[in-house]
Design a protein around this motif. Structure first.
Motif, mmCIF file in Angstrom:
data_model
loop_
_atom_site.group_PDB
_atom_site.id
_atom_site.type_symbol
_atom_site.label_atom_id
_atom_site.label_comp_id
_atom_site.label_asym_id
_atom_site.label_seq_id
_atom_site.Cartn_x
_atom_site.Cartn_y
_atom_site.Cartn_z
ATOM 1 N N LYS A 3 -6.013 -5.274 -4.127
ATOM 2 C CA LYS A 3 -5.593 -6.130 -3.137
ATOM 3 C C LYS A 3 -6.767 -6.560 -2.308
ATOM 4 O O LYS A 3 -7.773 -5.785 -2.040
ATOM 5 N N ALA A 56 -9.483 -4.254 7.977
ATOM 6 C CA ALA A 56 -8.464 -3.834 7.005
ATOM 7 C C ALA A 56 -8.910 -3.187 5.679
ATOM 8 O O ALA A 56 -8.404 -2.231 5.043
ATOM 9 N N GLU A 59 -9.872 0.417 6.761
ATOM 10 C CA GLU A 59 -8.735 1.434 6.999
ATOM 11 C C GLU A 59 -8.002 1.706 5.679
ATOM 12 O O GLU A 59 -7.014 2.384 5.598
ATOM 13 N N THR A 61 -6.018 -0.385 3.707
ATOM 14 C CA THR A 61 -4.947 -1.176 3.280
ATOM 15 C C THR A 61 -5.087 -2.332 2.499
ATOM 16 O O THR A 61 -4.291 -2.863 1.707
ATOM 17 N N ILE A 62 -6.522 -2.797 2.349
ATOM 18 C CA ILE A 62 -6.942 -3.800 1.509
ATOM 19 C C ILE A 62 -8.106 -3.231 0.663
ATOM 20 O O ILE A 62 -9.031 -2.294 1.380
ATOM 21 N N ASP A 63 -8.174 -3.480 -0.546
ATOM 22 C CA ASP A 63 -9.437 -2.824 -1.395
ATOM 23 C C ASP A 63 -10.705 -3.449 -1.050
ATOM 24 O O ASP A 63 -11.801 -2.622 -1.259
#
Length: 281
Positions: A3, A56, A59, A61-63
């Motif tokens: 991601k 993001a 956290e 939620t995104i790589d």
């Protein structure tokens, strides 16, 4: 799956899209589409506000993400710069009406408007300067005219906007910024991320280098190889005439014509230059 987040609009977004396309990723976004799925590389590209990308990524939620170094550092999150990407270069500078301030130490007790609170606060602490930071999300250049600040600290690309507002930069740069690939230690083990990093590096090398071929007399080979050393070593092939050899090497684009002149003066002939689309080194 990887991601990946990139800016949703602006010059940074356009440049990131071009680099990803050059690296073989699907980038045909329709209108304000929020994400693009690329099955061939097992990657989903998300379009986020530049300031939200580092958050993001941190956290989880995104790589990984492509954003500005200034935005990463100002976010103050647990993400790190994996690779500088060579575009979106800018410098964070102080600016004020001409002659009011001379350097960072002359800002003692002043009001400084910025959109980069953490970066500015850290820089002032390092310099031992106490000043009031006025946070603004945009239009920082207008803050002095509006009477809410005495000086500003902002990211400058050309300086045109500052000049239009009657401001001049002063003092040393606070930070040199450019687009960077960022990630976290946890996401670093994602194999798709390693592929992305290698591909982006290949595009960057291709932008900086060209492939040069030429023929040279065998007695001049060592001198020619010194002019075009390539990365590890130039490729040398024998020609039908045993007294001549063919040489191929990667050459820095910036010094291209000087190299060609030096080779020609050495007796090299049939000097050809080919664009490089991408590579792996």
């Amino acid at each position: 799956m990887l991601k990946l987040a990139i800016p949703n609009k602006g010059a940074l977004s356009d440049a990131a899209m071009r680099m990803l396309a050059g690296a073989g990723y699907r980038t045909n976004r329709r209108g304000r589409q929020l994400s693009i799925r690329d099955d061939a590389t097992d990657t989903t590209i998300f379009f986020l506000r530049p300031r939200d990308i580092a958050i993001a990524v941190a956290e989880g939620t995104i790589d990984a993400g492509i954003t500005g170094r200034d935005l990463l550092l100002d976010a103050g999150v647990d993400a790190f710069e994996m690779r500088a990407l060579g575009f979106g270069r800018a410098t964070m500078r102080f600016a004020a009406p001409r002659g009011v301030f001379t350097d960072v130490h002359s800002l003692q007790g002043a009001r400084i408007a910025t959109s980069f609170d953490r970066l500015l606060a850290s820089h002032l602490r390092e310099q031992g300067v106490e000043a009031s930071i006025v946070h603004l999300d945009g239009a920082v250049e207008s803050s002095i005219m509006l009477g809410v600040a005495d000086a500003i600290a902002d990211v400058v690309e050309t300086g045109t906007t500052l000049k239009a507002a009657g401001l001049d930069v002063f003092g040393d740069p606070i930070l040199s910024s450019e687009a960077v690939l960022i990630t976290t230690r946890k996401a670093r083990g994602n194999p798709q991320l390693d592929v992305l990093d290698r591909r982006l590096h290949g595009v960057m090398v291709a932008r900086d280098y060209v492939l040069m071929d030429y023929n040279v007399h065998a007695t001049m080979l060592e001198q020619a190889a010194a002019i075009t050393p390539g990365f590890e070593s130039p490729t040398v092939s024998h020609l039908r005439d045993p007294e001549w050899v063919a040489v191929r090497a990667l050459v820095k684009r910036g010094g291209l014509n000087d190299v060609m002149d030096d080779l020609h003066a050495l007796g090299a002939r049939a000097i050809l230059v080919t664009e490089v689309m991408s590579c792996r080194l």
